[in-house]
Design a protein around this motif. Structure first.
Motif, PDB file in Angstrom:
ATOM      1  N   THR A 118      49.933  56.621  50.851  1.00 44.95           N
ATOM      2  CA  THR A 118      49.119  55.404  50.830  1.00 44.95           C
ATOM      3  C   THR A 118      48.484  55.149  49.472  1.00 44.95           C
ATOM      4  OG1 THR A 118      47.244  56.664  51.712  1.00 44.95           O
ATOM      5  CG2 THR A 118      48.619  55.478  53.300  1.00 44.95           C
ATOM      6  N   THR A 119      48.413  56.181  48.621  1.00 39.53           N
ATOM      7  CA  THR A 119      47.912  56.036  47.248  1.00 39.53           C
ATOM      8  C   THR A 119      48.866  56.759  46.314  1.00 39.53           C
ATOM      9  OG1 THR A 119      45.577  55.944  47.905  1.00 39.53           O
ATOM     10  CG2 THR A 119      46.042  56.557  45.630  1.00 39.53           C
ATOM     11  N   SER A 120      49.276  56.087  45.251  1.00 38.64           N
ATOM     12  CA  SER A 120      50.148  56.732  44.269  1.00 38.64           C
ATOM     13  C   SER A 120      49.688  56.416  42.860  1.00 38.64           C
ATOM     14  CB  SER A 120      51.600  56.268  44.427  1.00 38.64           C
ATOM     15  OG  SER A 120      52.445  56.949  43.498  1.00 38.64           O
ATOM     16  N   MET A 121      49.771  57.420  42.018  1.00 38.85           N
ATOM     17  CA  MET A 121      49.633  57.157  40.592  1.00 38.85           C
ATOM     18  C   MET A 121      51.025  56.898  40.032  1.00 38.85           C
ATOM     19  SD  MET A 121      51.025  59.665  38.418  1.00 38.85           S
ATOM     20  CE  MET A 121      49.966  59.772  36.992  1.00 38.85           C
ATOM     21  N   ASP A 122      51.097  56.487  38.781  1.00 36.09           N
ATOM     22  CA  ASP A 122      52.356  56.459  38.042  1.00 36.09           C
ATOM     23  C   ASP A 122      52.072  56.767  36.588  1.00 36.09           C
ATOM     24  OD1 ASP A 122      55.245  56.018  37.937  1.00 36.09           O
ATOM     25  OD2 ASP A 122      54.700  54.430  36.535  1.00 36.09           O
ATOM     26  N   HIS A 123      52.915  57.593  35.996  1.00 32.82           N
ATOM     27  CA  HIS A 123      52.776  57.958  34.583  1.00 32.82           C
ATOM     28  C   HIS A 123      53.896  57.270  33.819  1.00 32.82           C
ATOM     29  CE1 HIS A 123      52.277  61.449  31.435  1.00 32.82           C
ATOM     30  NE2 HIS A 123      51.923  60.263  30.968  1.00 32.82           N
ATOM     31  N   HIS A 124      53.546  56.131  33.202  1.00 31.27           N
ATOM     32  CA  HIS A 124      54.550  55.387  32.434  1.00 31.27           C
ATOM     33  C   HIS A 124      54.244  55.506  30.951  1.00 31.27           C
ATOM     34  CE1 HIS A 124      57.874  52.517  32.225  1.00 31.27           C
ATOM     35  NE2 HIS A 124      57.325  52.240  31.052  1.00 31.27           N
ATOM     36  N   TYR A 125      55.227  55.979  30.191  1.00 33.21           N
ATOM     37  CA  TYR A 125      54.991  56.277  28.774  1.00 33.21           C
ATOM     38  C   TYR A 125      56.096  55.757  27.858  1.00 33.21           C
ATOM     39  CZ  TYR A 125      58.030  60.057  30.333  1.00 33.21           C
ATOM     40  OH  TYR A 125      59.067  60.752  30.901  1.00 33.21           O
ATOM     41  N   VAL A 126      57.045  54.957  28.385  1.00 29.20           N
ATOM     42  CA  VAL A 126      58.139  54.410  27.581  1.00 29.20           C
ATOM     43  C   VAL A 126      57.956  52.899  27.496  1.00 29.20           C
ATOM     44  CG1 VAL A 126      60.625  54.222  27.290  1.00 29.20           C
ATOM     45  CG2 VAL A 126      59.664  56.254  28.379  1.00 29.20           C
ATOM     46  N   PHE A 127      57.693  52.417  26.285  1.00 32.46           N
ATOM     47  CA  PHE A 127      57.398  50.991  26.088  1.00 32.46           C
ATOM     48  C   PHE A 127      58.281  50.421  24.980  1.00 32.46           C
ATOM     49  CE2 PHE A 127      53.655  52.775  28.057  1.00 32.46           C
ATOM     50  CZ  PHE A 127      53.255  51.798  28.955  1.00 32.46           C
ATOM     51  N   PRO A 128      59.556  50.127  25.287  1.00 32.49           N
ATOM     52  CA  PRO A 128      60.426  49.521  24.277  1.00 32.49           C
ATOM     53  C   PRO A 128      59.835  48.214  23.757  1.00 32.49           C
ATOM     54  CG  PRO A 128      61.696  50.274  26.166  1.00 32.49           C
ATOM     55  CD  PRO A 128      60.253  50.370  26.550  1.00 32.49           C
ATOM     56  N   ARG A 129      59.995  47.960  22.481  1.00 35.77           N
ATOM     57  CA  ARG A 129      59.348  46.801  21.849  1.00 35.77           C
ATOM     58  C   ARG A 129      59.808  45.476  22.441  1.00 35.77           C
ATOM     59  NH1 ARG A 129      56.162  47.675  17.665  1.00 35.77           N
ATOM     60  NH2 ARG A 129      56.175  49.726  16.656  1.00 35.77           N
TER      61      ARG A 129
END
Length: 450
Positions: A118-129
Protein backbone atom coordinates in the motif's frame (compact mmCIF):
# COMPACT_ATOMS: atom_id res chain seq x y z
CA UNK A 1 -17.20 4.01 6.49
CA UNK A 2 -16.06 0.44 5.89
CA UNK A 3 -16.36 -2.47 8.31
CA UNK A 4 -14.34 -5.62 7.73
CA UNK A 5 -15.79 -8.36 9.92
CA UNK A 6 -15.49 -12.11 10.57
CA UNK A 7 -11.78 -12.01 9.72
CA UNK A 8 -8.61 -12.97 11.54
CA UNK A 9 -6.76 -9.76 12.44
CA UNK A 10 -3.04 -9.22 13.07
CA UNK A 11 -2.66 -5.64 14.30
CA UNK A 12 1.17 -5.57 14.48
CA UNK A 13 0.69 -3.05 17.29
CA UNK A 14 3.29 -2.79 20.11
CA UNK A 15 1.44 -5.45 22.11
CA UNK A 16 1.24 -7.79 19.13
CA UNK A 17 -2.52 -8.16 19.48
CA UNK A 18 -4.20 -10.71 17.22
CA UNK A 19 -7.81 -11.81 16.92
CA UNK A 20 -8.84 -15.21 15.56
CA UNK A 21 -12.16 -13.62 14.61
CA UNK A 22 -12.34 -9.86 14.67
CA UNK A 23 -13.10 -6.65 12.85
CA UNK A 24 -11.61 -3.39 11.62
CA UNK A 25 -13.77 -0.28 11.23
CA UNK A 26 -12.58 2.50 8.93
CA UNK A 27 -13.98 5.95 9.65
CA UNK A 28 -15.03 8.69 7.29
CA UNK A 29 -11.74 10.44 8.10
CA UNK A 30 -9.98 7.52 6.34
CA UNK A 31 -8.39 6.41 9.59
CA UNK A 32 -8.98 3.34 11.73
CA UNK A 33 -11.95 4.00 13.99
CA UNK A 34 -12.00 0.66 15.81
CA UNK A 35 -10.32 -2.74 15.80
CA UNK A 36 -11.08 -5.67 18.04
CA UNK A 37 -12.21 -9.23 18.64
CA UNK A 38 -15.65 -10.63 17.95
CA UNK A 39 -18.27 -8.42 16.35
CA UNK A 40 -18.31 -4.66 16.14
CA UNK A 41 -21.07 -2.86 18.03
CA UNK A 42 -22.87 0.39 17.23
CA UNK A 43 -21.92 0.36 13.55
CA UNK A 44 -23.16 3.57 11.90
CA UNK A 45 -25.95 3.23 9.36
CA UNK A 46 -24.70 3.25 5.80
CA UNK A 47 -21.40 1.59 6.63
CA UNK A 48 -20.14 -0.73 3.90
CA UNK A 49 -19.79 -4.23 5.36
CA UNK A 50 -17.09 -6.57 4.03
CA UNK A 51 -17.22 -10.23 5.04
CA UNK A 52 -13.68 -11.32 5.86
CA UNK A 53 -14.45 -14.98 6.51
CA UNK A 54 -11.42 -17.08 5.57
CA UNK A 55 -9.19 -14.00 5.44
CA UNK A 56 -6.47 -12.33 7.48
CA UNK A 57 -6.37 -8.54 7.83
CA UNK A 58 -2.95 -6.95 8.32
CA UNK A 59 -1.49 -3.49 7.89
CA UNK A 60 -0.62 -2.75 4.28
CA UNK A 61 2.90 -3.74 3.30
CA UNK A 62 5.53 -1.02 2.90
CA UNK A 63 8.13 -1.34 0.14
CA UNK A 64 11.33 0.42 1.23
CA UNK A 65 13.53 -0.01 -1.85
CA UNK A 66 12.73 -0.22 -5.55
CA UNK A 67 13.73 1.01 -9.01
CA UNK A 68 10.47 1.05 -10.94
CA UNK A 69 12.01 1.98 -14.29
CA UNK A 70 13.73 -1.42 -14.32
CA UNK A 71 10.43 -3.14 -15.13
CA UNK A 72 11.33 -2.30 -18.74
CA UNK A 73 14.64 -4.22 -18.58
CA UNK A 74 13.82 -7.46 -16.80
CA UNK A 75 15.45 -10.76 -17.70
CA UNK A 76 18.88 -9.39 -18.62
CA UNK A 77 22.36 -10.11 -17.21
CA UNK A 78 20.87 -13.06 -15.39
CA UNK A 79 24.14 -14.59 -14.24
CA UNK A 80 26.15 -11.50 -13.27
CA UNK A 81 27.24 -10.00 -9.97
CA UNK A 82 26.09 -6.46 -9.20
CA UNK A 83 28.96 -4.69 -11.00
CA UNK A 84 28.68 -6.88 -14.10
CA UNK A 85 24.91 -6.50 -14.09
CA UNK A 86 25.19 -2.70 -13.86
CA UNK A 87 27.75 -2.35 -16.65
CA UNK A 88 25.47 -4.42 -18.90
CA UNK A 89 22.38 -2.33 -18.14
CA UNK A 90 23.72 1.23 -17.80
CA UNK A 91 23.89 1.76 -21.60
CA UNK A 92 20.26 0.65 -21.96
CA UNK A 93 19.09 2.84 -19.09
CA UNK A 94 20.75 5.81 -20.76
CA UNK A 95 17.92 5.65 -23.32
CA UNK A 96 15.14 6.05 -20.74
CA UNK A 97 12.47 8.70 -21.21
CA UNK A 98 9.28 9.73 -19.46
CA UNK A 99 7.10 7.47 -21.58
CA UNK A 100 9.14 4.38 -20.72
CA UNK A 101 9.42 5.27 -17.04
CA UNK A 102 5.70 6.00 -16.77
CA UNK A 103 4.77 2.68 -18.35
CA UNK A 104 7.26 0.75 -16.21
CA UNK A 105 6.11 2.49 -13.04
CA UNK A 106 2.47 1.80 -13.80
CA UNK A 107 3.14 -1.90 -14.27
CA UNK A 108 5.45 -2.11 -11.28
CA UNK A 109 3.15 -0.27 -8.88
CA UNK A 110 0.10 -2.16 -10.09
CA UNK A 111 1.88 -5.45 -9.46
CA UNK A 112 3.02 -4.24 -6.03
CA UNK A 113 -0.55 -3.34 -5.08
CA UNK A 114 -1.70 -6.81 -6.10
CA UNK A 115 1.02 -8.23 -3.84
CA UNK A 116 -0.26 -6.39 -0.76
CA UNK A 117 1.80 -3.20 -0.97
CA UNK A 118 0.00 0.00 0.00
CA UNK A 119 3.06 2.28 0.32
CA UNK A 120 6.12 2.18 -1.92
CA UNK A 121 9.22 4.23 -2.29
CA UNK A 122 11.16 4.44 -5.55
CA UNK A 123 14.85 5.18 -6.04
CA UNK A 124 15.24 6.86 -9.42
CA UNK A 125 18.72 8.06 -10.30
CA UNK A 126 18.94 7.99 -14.14
CA UNK A 127 17.99 11.29 -15.78
CA UNK A 128 18.93 11.39 -19.48
CA UNK A 129 19.09 14.97 -20.73
CA UNK A 130 16.51 14.40 -23.45
CA UNK A 131 14.33 12.03 -21.42
CA UNK A 132 11.67 14.48 -20.28
CA UNK A 133 10.21 14.65 -16.77
CA UNK A 134 10.67 11.07 -15.64
CA UNK A 135 9.94 11.83 -11.98
CA UNK A 136 6.57 13.34 -12.88
CA UNK A 137 5.81 10.28 -15.01
CA UNK A 138 6.20 7.85 -12.12
CA UNK A 139 4.30 10.12 -9.74
CA UNK A 140 1.39 10.13 -12.16
CA UNK A 141 1.55 6.33 -12.31
CA UNK A 142 1.30 6.13 -8.52
CA UNK A 143 -1.72 8.43 -8.56
CA UNK A 144 -3.37 6.17 -11.12
CA UNK A 145 -2.85 2.99 -9.09
CA UNK A 146 -3.73 4.74 -5.82
CA UNK A 147 -0.80 3.68 -3.64
CA UNK A 148 0.97 5.94 -1.18
CA UNK A 149 4.25 6.98 -2.82
CA UNK A 150 7.69 8.00 -1.59
CA UNK A 151 9.77 8.57 -4.72
CA UNK A 152 13.34 9.73 -4.21
CA UNK A 153 15.24 12.14 -6.39
CA UNK A 154 18.41 10.15 -7.01
CA UNK A 155 21.57 11.20 -8.79
CA UNK A 156 24.93 10.04 -10.14
CA UNK A 157 27.90 12.34 -10.85
CA UNK A 158 30.89 9.96 -10.74
CA UNK A 159 31.42 8.43 -14.15
CA UNK A 160 33.87 5.79 -15.32
CA UNK A 161 36.43 8.33 -16.48
CA UNK A 162 36.61 9.73 -12.95
CA UNK A 163 36.89 6.36 -11.22
CA UNK A 164 33.22 5.47 -10.86
CA UNK A 165 31.20 2.67 -12.42
CA UNK A 166 28.56 4.37 -14.67
CA UNK A 167 29.42 5.49 -18.21
CA UNK A 168 29.70 9.22 -18.85
CA UNK A 169 26.36 9.60 -20.61
CA UNK A 170 24.21 8.57 -17.61
CA UNK A 171 25.69 10.90 -14.96
CA UNK A 172 24.80 14.50 -14.14
CA UNK A 173 26.80 17.58 -13.27
CA UNK A 174 27.00 17.87 -9.48
CA UNK A 175 25.48 21.34 -9.24
CA UNK A 176 22.72 20.47 -11.68
CA UNK A 177 21.88 17.33 -9.72
CA UNK A 178 21.64 19.25 -6.45
CA UNK A 179 19.52 21.98 -8.00
CA UNK A 180 17.17 19.44 -9.60
CA UNK A 181 16.86 17.59 -6.30
CA UNK A 182 15.90 20.75 -4.44
CA UNK A 183 13.41 21.63 -7.16
CA UNK A 184 11.81 18.17 -6.88
CA UNK A 185 11.38 18.57 -3.12
CA UNK A 186 9.89 22.04 -3.55
CA UNK A 187 7.49 20.87 -6.24
CA UNK A 188 6.28 17.54 -4.94
CA UNK A 189 6.95 16.94 -1.23
CA UNK A 190 3.88 16.86 1.02
CA UNK A 191 4.84 16.59 4.73
CA UNK A 192 1.26 16.34 6.04
CA UNK A 193 0.40 13.31 8.25
CA UNK A 194 -1.93 11.81 5.62
CA UNK A 195 0.42 12.58 2.72
CA UNK A 196 0.19 10.43 -0.40
CA UNK A 197 3.45 11.82 -1.78
CA UNK A 198 6.76 12.48 -0.09
CA UNK A 199 10.16 13.05 -1.66
CA UNK A 200 13.52 11.92 -0.30
CA UNK A 201 17.06 12.79 -1.40
CA UNK A 202 18.94 9.79 -2.78
CA UNK A 203 22.39 9.91 -4.42
CA UNK A 204 22.85 6.46 -5.88
CA UNK A 205 25.86 4.74 -4.27
CA UNK A 206 29.50 5.26 -3.20
CA UNK A 207 30.74 3.98 -6.56
CA UNK A 208 28.59 6.34 -8.67
CA UNK A 209 28.56 9.55 -6.60
CA UNK A 210 31.25 12.01 -5.54
CA UNK A 211 31.95 12.79 -1.92
CA UNK A 212 30.86 16.37 -2.54
CA UNK A 213 27.45 15.25 -3.79
CA UNK A 214 27.00 12.95 -0.78
CA UNK A 215 27.87 15.71 1.68
CA UNK A 216 25.84 18.46 0.03
CA UNK A 217 22.85 16.19 -0.55
CA UNK A 218 22.77 15.46 3.18
CA UNK A 219 22.90 19.16 3.96
CA UNK A 220 20.13 19.85 1.44
CA UNK A 221 17.86 17.14 2.81
CA UNK A 222 18.21 18.33 6.38
CA UNK A 223 17.62 21.92 5.37
CA UNK A 224 14.42 20.84 3.63
CA UNK A 225 13.33 18.41 6.35
CA UNK A 226 13.21 15.33 4.11
CA UNK A 227 14.78 11.90 4.40
CA UNK A 228 17.97 10.46 2.91
CA UNK A 229 18.44 7.19 1.04
CA UNK A 230 21.28 5.45 -0.79
CA UNK A 231 22.71 2.00 -1.54
CA UNK A 232 25.32 0.85 0.95
CA UNK A 233 27.30 -2.29 1.79
CA UNK A 234 25.56 -4.38 -0.87
CA UNK A 235 28.51 -6.41 -2.21
CA UNK A 236 32.13 -7.35 -1.61
CA UNK A 237 32.99 -5.27 -4.71
CA UNK A 238 31.60 -2.17 -3.03
CA UNK A 239 33.59 -2.90 0.13
CA UNK A 240 36.75 -3.18 -1.95
CA UNK A 241 35.91 0.04 -3.82
CA UNK A 242 35.41 2.01 -0.58
CA UNK A 243 38.61 0.73 0.96
CA UNK A 244 40.57 1.60 -2.18
CA UNK A 245 38.98 5.00 -2.82
CA UNK A 246 38.29 6.23 0.71
CA UNK A 247 40.46 4.08 2.93
CA UNK A 248 37.51 2.83 5.01
CA UNK A 249 34.44 0.59 5.02
CA UNK A 250 31.14 1.72 3.47
CA UNK A 251 29.57 2.51 6.87
CA UNK A 252 32.67 4.43 7.98
CA UNK A 253 32.40 6.40 4.74
CA UNK A 254 28.69 7.07 5.36
CA UNK A 255 29.56 8.36 8.81
CA UNK A 256 32.31 10.57 7.39
CA UNK A 257 29.95 12.27 4.90
CA UNK A 258 27.09 12.77 7.38
CA UNK A 259 24.94 9.86 6.29
CA UNK A 260 24.10 8.19 9.58
CA UNK A 261 21.01 9.23 11.53
CA UNK A 262 17.35 8.55 12.15
CA UNK A 263 16.47 10.43 8.96
CA UNK A 264 18.49 7.96 6.83
CA UNK A 265 17.68 4.50 5.52
CA UNK A 266 20.17 2.46 3.51
CA UNK A 267 19.45 -0.14 0.86
CA UNK A 268 20.78 -3.68 1.38
CA UNK A 269 23.31 -3.50 4.22
CA UNK A 270 24.52 -7.00 3.40
CA UNK A 271 28.21 -6.70 4.29
CA UNK A 272 28.24 -5.16 7.75
CA UNK A 273 30.65 -6.04 10.53
CA UNK A 274 29.79 -5.83 14.23
CA UNK A 275 31.04 -2.25 14.49
CA UNK A 276 28.91 -1.12 11.53
CA UNK A 277 25.77 -2.75 12.94
CA UNK A 278 26.38 -1.08 16.29
CA UNK A 279 26.75 2.31 14.60
CA UNK A 280 23.52 1.89 12.70
CA UNK A 281 21.71 0.94 15.86
CA UNK A 282 23.18 3.79 17.91
CA UNK A 283 22.24 6.37 15.29
CA UNK A 284 18.81 4.96 14.37
CA UNK A 285 19.84 4.53 10.74
CA UNK A 286 17.43 2.22 8.89
CA UNK A 287 18.08 -0.63 6.47
CA UNK A 288 15.95 -1.72 3.51
CA UNK A 289 16.40 -5.49 3.41
CA UNK A 290 16.06 -6.93 -0.11
CA UNK A 291 16.59 -10.68 0.31
CA UNK A 292 15.43 -11.85 -3.14
CA UNK A 293 17.53 -9.32 -5.02
CA UNK A 294 20.54 -10.11 -2.86
CA UNK A 295 20.08 -13.80 -3.71
CA UNK A 296 19.50 -13.15 -7.43
CA UNK A 297 22.79 -11.21 -7.70
CA UNK A 298 24.64 -13.51 -5.32
CA UNK A 299 25.41 -10.53 -3.08
CA UNK A 300 25.04 -12.44 0.19
CA UNK A 301 22.66 -12.61 3.15
CA UNK A 302 22.14 -9.56 5.36
CA UNK A 303 22.60 -9.99 9.11
CA UNK A 304 19.01 -9.07 9.88
CA UNK A 305 18.86 -10.84 13.24
CA UNK A 306 21.82 -8.82 14.49
CA UNK A 307 20.41 -5.61 13.02
CA UNK A 308 17.12 -6.11 14.83
CA UNK A 309 18.86 -7.04 18.06
CA UNK A 310 20.74 -3.71 17.91
CA UNK A 311 17.50 -1.74 17.40
CA UNK A 312 18.10 -0.92 13.74
CA UNK A 313 14.86 -0.08 11.86
CA UNK A 314 14.61 -2.76 9.16
CA UNK A 315 12.03 -2.82 6.38
CA UNK A 316 11.59 -4.95 3.28
CA UNK A 317 12.23 -4.00 -0.33
CA UNK A 318 11.70 -5.88 -3.57
CA UNK A 319 14.51 -3.85 -5.22
CA UNK A 320 14.51 -3.09 -8.92
CA UNK A 321 12.57 -5.39 -11.21
CA UNK A 322 15.70 -6.06 -13.29
CA UNK A 323 17.50 -7.61 -10.32
CA UNK A 324 14.42 -9.27 -8.81
CA UNK A 325 12.00 -10.13 -11.55
CA UNK A 326 9.26 -11.39 -9.19
CA UNK A 327 8.87 -8.03 -7.38
CA UNK A 328 6.13 -9.49 -5.16
CA UNK A 329 6.27 -7.83 -1.75
CA UNK A 330 4.02 -10.40 -0.09
CA UNK A 331 6.41 -13.17 -1.14
CA UNK A 332 9.30 -11.20 0.32
CA UNK A 333 7.98 -11.95 3.81
CA UNK A 334 8.84 -15.62 3.35
CA UNK A 335 12.12 -14.86 1.61
CA UNK A 336 13.21 -12.67 4.52
CA UNK A 337 12.36 -15.41 7.01
CA UNK A 338 14.15 -18.08 4.98
CA UNK A 339 17.23 -15.88 4.57
CA UNK A 340 17.42 -15.23 8.31
CA UNK A 341 17.09 -18.94 9.02
CA UNK A 342 19.70 -19.82 6.41
CA UNK A 343 22.13 -17.67 8.38
CA UNK A 344 21.06 -18.42 11.93
CA UNK A 345 18.84 -21.49 12.08
CA UNK A 346 15.10 -21.86 12.69
CA UNK A 347 15.06 -19.58 15.73
CA UNK A 348 16.58 -16.64 13.84
CA UNK A 349 13.18 -15.28 12.72
CA UNK A 350 9.54 -16.25 13.07
CA UNK A 351 6.48 -15.43 10.99
CA UNK A 352 5.44 -12.45 13.09
CA UNK A 353 8.87 -10.87 12.91
CA UNK A 354 8.76 -11.23 9.13
CA UNK A 355 5.37 -9.51 9.06
CA UNK A 356 6.73 -6.71 11.24
CA UNK A 357 9.56 -6.16 8.77
CA UNK A 358 7.04 -5.76 5.96
CA UNK A 359 4.77 -3.37 7.87
CA UNK A 360 5.88 -1.32 10.88
CA UNK A 361 9.56 -1.88 10.05
CA UNK A 362 9.07 -0.33 6.64
CA UNK A 363 7.02 2.51 8.10
CA UNK A 364 9.89 3.30 10.48
CA UNK A 365 12.37 3.39 7.60
CA UNK A 366 10.19 5.89 5.72
CA UNK A 367 9.47 8.01 8.79
CA UNK A 368 5.77 7.09 8.80
CA UNK A 369 5.45 4.90 11.91
CA UNK A 370 3.14 7.40 13.63
CA UNK A 371 0.51 6.92 10.92
CA UNK A 372 1.27 3.66 9.08
CA UNK A 373 2.46 0.12 9.70
CA UNK A 374 0.00 -1.17 12.34
CA UNK A 375 -3.75 -1.45 12.85
CA UNK A 376 -4.37 1.00 15.70
CA UNK A 377 -7.17 3.46 16.30
CA UNK A 378 -6.26 6.81 14.75
CA UNK A 379 -3.78 5.46 12.24
CA UNK A 380 -4.34 5.78 8.50
CA UNK A 381 -6.54 3.02 7.09
CA UNK A 382 -3.89 1.38 4.92
CA UNK A 383 -4.63 -2.34 5.23
CA UNK A 384 -4.81 -5.60 3.34
CA UNK A 385 -7.29 -8.47 3.58
CA UNK A 386 -5.57 -11.69 2.44
CA UNK A 387 -7.59 -14.73 1.36
CA UNK A 388 -6.23 -17.78 3.15
CA UNK A 389 -8.95 -20.44 2.81
CA UNK A 390 -8.00 -21.83 -0.60
CA UNK A 391 -6.05 -24.94 -1.57
CA UNK A 392 -2.63 -23.44 -0.88
CA UNK A 393 -3.37 -22.23 2.67
CA UNK A 394 -6.29 -24.19 4.09
CA UNK A 395 -5.33 -26.36 7.05
CA UNK A 396 -2.71 -23.95 8.42
CA UNK A 397 -4.65 -22.78 11.47
CA UNK A 398 -2.20 -20.00 12.35
CA UNK A 399 -3.19 -17.36 9.79
CA UNK A 400 -0.01 -15.32 10.13
CA UNK A 401 2.01 -18.48 9.53
CA UNK A 402 -0.23 -19.28 6.55
CA UNK A 403 0.51 -15.86 5.06
CA UNK A 404 4.28 -16.01 5.58
CA UNK A 405 5.06 -19.70 5.10
CA UNK A 406 2.40 -20.43 2.50
CA UNK A 407 2.29 -19.50 -1.19
CA UNK A 408 1.66 -15.85 -2.12
CA UNK A 409 -1.87 -15.11 -0.99
CA UNK A 410 -4.51 -13.34 -3.05
CA UNK A 411 -5.37 -9.83 -1.93
CA UNK A 412 -9.14 -9.70 -1.57
CA UNK A 413 -9.13 -6.07 -0.46
CA UNK A 414 -6.45 -3.42 -0.13
CA UNK A 415 -7.27 0.01 1.24
CA UNK A 416 -5.06 3.09 1.09
CA UNK A 417 -6.42 5.82 3.28
CA UNK A 418 -9.70 3.94 3.36
CA UNK A 419 -9.98 3.88 -0.43
CA UNK A 420 -10.00 0.50 -2.22
CA UNK A 421 -7.09 -0.01 -4.61
CA UNK A 422 -7.51 -3.80 -4.95
CA UNK A 423 -10.74 -5.80 -4.68
CA UNK A 424 -11.13 -9.56 -5.22
CA UNK A 425 -7.63 -9.79 -6.62
CA UNK A 426 -8.11 -7.06 -9.24
CA UNK A 427 -6.90 -3.47 -9.44
CA UNK A 428 -9.66 -0.93 -8.82
CA UNK A 429 -8.26 2.14 -10.55
CA UNK A 430 -6.39 0.67 -13.51
CA UNK A 431 -6.73 -2.20 -15.96
CA UNK A 432 -3.97 -4.80 -15.60
CA UNK A 433 -4.07 -5.73 -19.30
CA UNK A 434 -3.61 -2.09 -20.29
CA UNK A 435 -0.68 -1.71 -17.90
CA UNK A 436 0.87 -4.86 -19.32
CA UNK A 437 0.54 -3.72 -22.91
CA UNK A 438 2.01 -0.28 -22.15
CA UNK A 439 4.95 -1.89 -20.37
CA UNK A 440 5.45 -4.35 -23.23
CA UNK A 441 5.64 -1.53 -25.78
CA UNK A 442 8.01 0.45 -23.56
CA UNK A 443 10.33 -2.53 -23.16
CA UNK A 444 10.37 -3.22 -26.88
CA UNK A 445 11.03 0.42 -27.79
CA UNK A 446 13.85 0.69 -25.26
CA UNK A 447 15.53 -2.51 -26.38
CA UNK A 448 15.13 -1.83 -30.10
CA UNK A 449 16.62 1.66 -29.74
CA UNK A 450 20.05 0.12 -29.16
Amino acid sequence: MILIENAAVATVDPAGREHTTGYVLVGDDRRIAAVGAGRATAVPEGTRRVDGSGCLVTPGLVNTHHHLYQWATRGLALDETLFGWLTTLYPIWGRLDAEVVGAAAGAGLGWLALSGCTTSMDHHYVFPRDGGDVLAAEIEAARLIGVRFHPTRGSMDLSRKDGGLPPDHVVEDTDEALAATEAAVDRWHDPSPDSMLRIAVAPCSPFSVTTRLMEEAATLARRKGVRLHTHLAETDDEEEFCRKQFGCTPVEYAERVGWLGDDVWLAHGVHLDDSAIAKLGATGTGVAHCPSSNARLGAGMARVRELLDHGVPVGLGVDGSASQEVSHLGAELRQALYTARSRGGPKAMDAREALRLGTIGGARCLGRADDLGSLEVGKLADLVMWRLDGLGHDGIDDKVAALVFGPPARVDLALVGGRPVVERGELVNADADTLTERARRAHRRLMDAG
